[in-house]
Design an enzyme around this catalytic site. Structure first.
Site, PDB file in Angstrom:
ATOM      1  N   ARG A  79       4.250 -15.129   4.509  1.00 42.98           N
ATOM      2  CA  ARG A  79       3.526 -13.861   4.605  1.00 42.98           C
ATOM      3  C   ARG A  79       3.809 -13.141   5.910  1.00 42.98           C
ATOM      4  O   ARG A  79       3.923 -11.912   5.942  1.00 42.98           O
ATOM      5  CB  ARG A  79       2.013 -14.121   4.469  1.00 42.98           C
ATOM      6  CG  ARG A  79       1.146 -12.880   4.608  1.00 42.98           C
ATOM      7  CD  ARG A  79       1.348 -11.929   3.462  1.00 42.98           C
ATOM      8  NE  ARG A  79       0.421 -10.808   3.506  1.00 42.98           N
ATOM      9  CZ  ARG A  79       0.450  -9.799   2.642  1.00 42.98           C
ATOM     10  NH1 ARG A  79       1.360  -9.775   1.672  1.00 42.98           N
ATOM     11  NH2 ARG A  79      -0.422  -8.808   2.728  1.00 42.98           N
ATOM     12  N   MET A  93      11.673  -8.722   6.081  1.00 45.50           N
ATOM     13  CA  MET A  93      10.428  -8.003   5.833  1.00 45.50           C
ATOM     14  C   MET A  93      10.666  -6.831   4.887  1.00 45.50           C
ATOM     15  O   MET A  93      11.708  -6.176   4.912  1.00 45.50           O
ATOM     16  CB  MET A  93       9.837  -7.499   7.146  1.00 45.50           C
ATOM     17  CG  MET A  93       9.417  -8.608   8.101  1.00 45.50           C
ATOM     18  SD  MET A  93       8.193  -9.741   7.387  1.00 45.50           S
ATOM     19  CE  MET A  93       6.783  -8.644   7.178  1.00 45.50           C
ATOM     20  N   GLY A  94       9.691  -6.590   4.019  1.00 42.81           N
ATOM     21  CA  GLY A  94       9.742  -5.431   3.138  1.00 42.81           C
ATOM     22  C   GLY A  94      10.575  -5.611   1.894  1.00 42.81           C
ATOM     23  O   GLY A  94      10.792  -4.645   1.153  1.00 42.81           O
ATOM     24  N   GLU A 152       0.819  -1.200   0.000  1.00 44.16           N
ATOM     25  CA  GLU A 152       0.000   0.000   0.000  1.00 44.16           C
ATOM     26  C   GLU A 152       0.858   1.258   0.000  1.00 44.16           C
ATOM     27  O   GLU A 152       0.495   2.271  -0.592  1.00 44.16           O
ATOM     28  CB  GLU A 152      -0.943   0.008   1.204  1.00 44.16           C
ATOM     29  CG  GLU A 152      -2.008  -1.076   1.184  1.00 44.16           C
ATOM     30  CD  GLU A 152      -1.469  -2.448   1.588  1.00 44.16           C
ATOM     31  OE1 GLU A 152      -2.143  -3.445   1.297  1.00 44.16           O
ATOM     32  OE2 GLU A 152      -0.377  -2.498   2.206  1.00 44.16           O
ATOM     33  N   GLU A 200       2.262  -6.912  -8.337  1.00 49.04           N
ATOM     34  CA  GLU A 200       3.675  -6.662  -8.040  1.00 49.04           C
ATOM     35  C   GLU A 200       4.617  -7.528  -8.875  1.00 49.04           C
ATOM     36  O   GLU A 200       5.555  -7.000  -9.475  1.00 49.04           O
ATOM     37  CB  GLU A 200       3.937  -6.819  -6.543  1.00 49.04           C
ATOM     38  CG  GLU A 200       3.353  -5.681  -5.723  1.00 49.04           C
ATOM     39  CD  GLU A 200       3.839  -5.680  -4.278  1.00 49.04           C
ATOM     40  OE1 GLU A 200       4.807  -6.415  -3.980  1.00 49.04           O
ATOM     41  OE2 GLU A 200       3.261  -4.964  -3.460  1.00 49.04           O
TER      42      GLU A 200
END
Length: 419
Positions: free
Chosen positions: A270, A309-310, A60, A338
């Site tokens: 996830r 993460m990320g 987002e 993506e």
């Protein structure tokens, strides 16, 4: 009445939520940063009259970048505030936007926390991305005269059924939204059926198609490629996997990797709290495994754990084929946009109800293949990787879907402007 019950339940759950955040902060220290802001006590708040955008996490946040730039063009002198929910989202926002926005956590959805935040910021507009529906946040914005727009909104049949069970709360919450700009007509119909004022519901499309890839993405990919030692051989990625999928994918892909000694499989769970569990699966397998968080990947590693993460957007750029998790189990799948930005052929299990409209566009274009189970997934990926013409066809189709569906951002900005 319903909001009172909701607030009481939220308050009861908050200690558990906070303990979970502290637990996650062992792996992601960013969760410990500026905890007071979650209670609305944001000491670095900008001057009043700003435009506030809320994005949950990394995906987002990337989508919010062109939105924030568009908002700046609409109101150049207004401070821009971006709130996030996850540490990964906050880190990516800082990388992408730097000091051009005022960055904070979304306050807890308790009346006194939201009021404290609004007293410090006094924004003129709040833009919520996707389905960030928080009853007290929306109610208090109304009391403070802050207009609220929900953009890139999506609502699956399962989510709509959940909101229908608390119809009184849902109707009052939706009545507090000045704009509901949906990704697809099915979501728009569900919002209307739940009681959203029909004149406020529009369907400009999915603004994630309009996202601008980060300027440092190429450099990040080069660093990741060097860390992984990707000199030759395909990299297959199983992204955003959920419980039950990792073991199934591993069982099906180990024989595939044994047939192709230069192929590698990267599994990216996830949720961070599952990293260690998935690592134990990989470590017990018949092939050498490595964790990306350990630094340089040892030569000869065939199974990789994406426990950073990320970094998923970067890792998609290195992949030759991508499986979207949450689709072999009844979670509802994940967004194919993506990996499509990179022209990566995309695969999914049968459970795609959270992204049905987007998935149908990719399926119709031949850019997304749906398989029944992990065995079929392994065979499908093998077929595409070994056929260069088919791989290129899928890659071109994925990019074409993204290009054909751009334009929602302009319509969203036009809808938000009168607000």
């Amino acid at each position: 009445m319903w909001r009172f019950v909701y607030t009481a339940l939220y308050l009861l759950a908050l200690p558990v939520v906070m303990l979970r955040l502290l637990w996650r902060s062992r792996r992601e220290p960013g969760y410990r940063h500026d905890l007071a802001a979650r209670f609305g006590r944001w000491h670095a708040a900008p001057e009043s009259g700003g435009i506030w955008v809320h994005a949950v996490s990394v995906g987002e946040t990337v989508a919010a970048v062109p939105l924030l730039r568009g908002v700046e063009a609409l109101a150049p002198s207004a401070p821009r505030i971006l709130t996030v929910t996850t540490a990964a989202g906050r880190e990516r926002a800082a990388d992408l936007l730097g000091d051009s926005v005022h960055l904070s956590w979304l306050p807890w959805d308790l009346p006194w926390c939201v009021r404290a935040f609004l007293r410090r910021t006094r924004p003129r507009l709040l833009v919520l991305i996707e389905t960030e529906l928080w009853p007290n946040l929306i109610h208090e914005c109304g009391r403070f005269g802050v207009r609220v727009a929900l953009v890139n909104a999506r609502l699956s049949p399962r989510s709509a059924a959940g909101y229908r069970r608390v119809g009184g709360l849902t109707r009052r919450m939706l009545a507090g939204l000045d704009v509901i700009a949906c990704q697809d007509e099915a979501s728009a119909d569900r919002f209307r059926a739940l009681g959203a004022p029909p004149g406020r519901v529009t369907c400009p499309g999915n603004m994630k198609f309009d996202a601008v890839l980060p300027g440092d993405l190429s450099a990040r990919m080069d660093r990741a490629r060097e860390r992984l030692g990707l000199d030759d051989g395909p990299l297959l990625i199983a992204a955003s996997t959920h419980e039950g999928e990792d073991a199934a994918v591993l069982r099906s892909f180990v024989p595939l990797l044994q047939r192709h000694p230069d192929w590698r499989l990267l599994i990216v769970p996830r949720h961070a709290d599952r990293f260690d569990d998935v690592w134990r699966l990989l470590d017990r397998s018949a092939l050498p495994a490595a964790r990306l968080s350990a630094g340089e990947v040892p030569a000869g590693s065939r199974l990789l754990l994406g426990d950073l993460m990320g970094e998923l957007l970067t890792l998609y750029g290195l992949a030759d084929a991508a499986f979207l998790g949450g689709s072999l189990v009844r979670h509802g799948g994940h967004n194919p946009i993506e990996p499509a930005w990179h022209g990566v052929p995309v695969f999914s299990g049968p459970h795609l109800f959270n992204f049905a409209d987007v998935a149908e566009r990719f399926i119709a274009a031949g850019a997304l293949e749906v398989v029944a189970d992990a065995d079929a997934l392994a065979l499908a990926m093998e077929r595409v990787i070994e056929d260069e013409d088919l791989w290129q066809q899928r890659s071109d189709a994925a990019r074409a879907v993204v290009d054909a569906n751009r334009g929602a951002l302009g319509a969203i900005l036009a809808a938000v402007r009168p607000v």
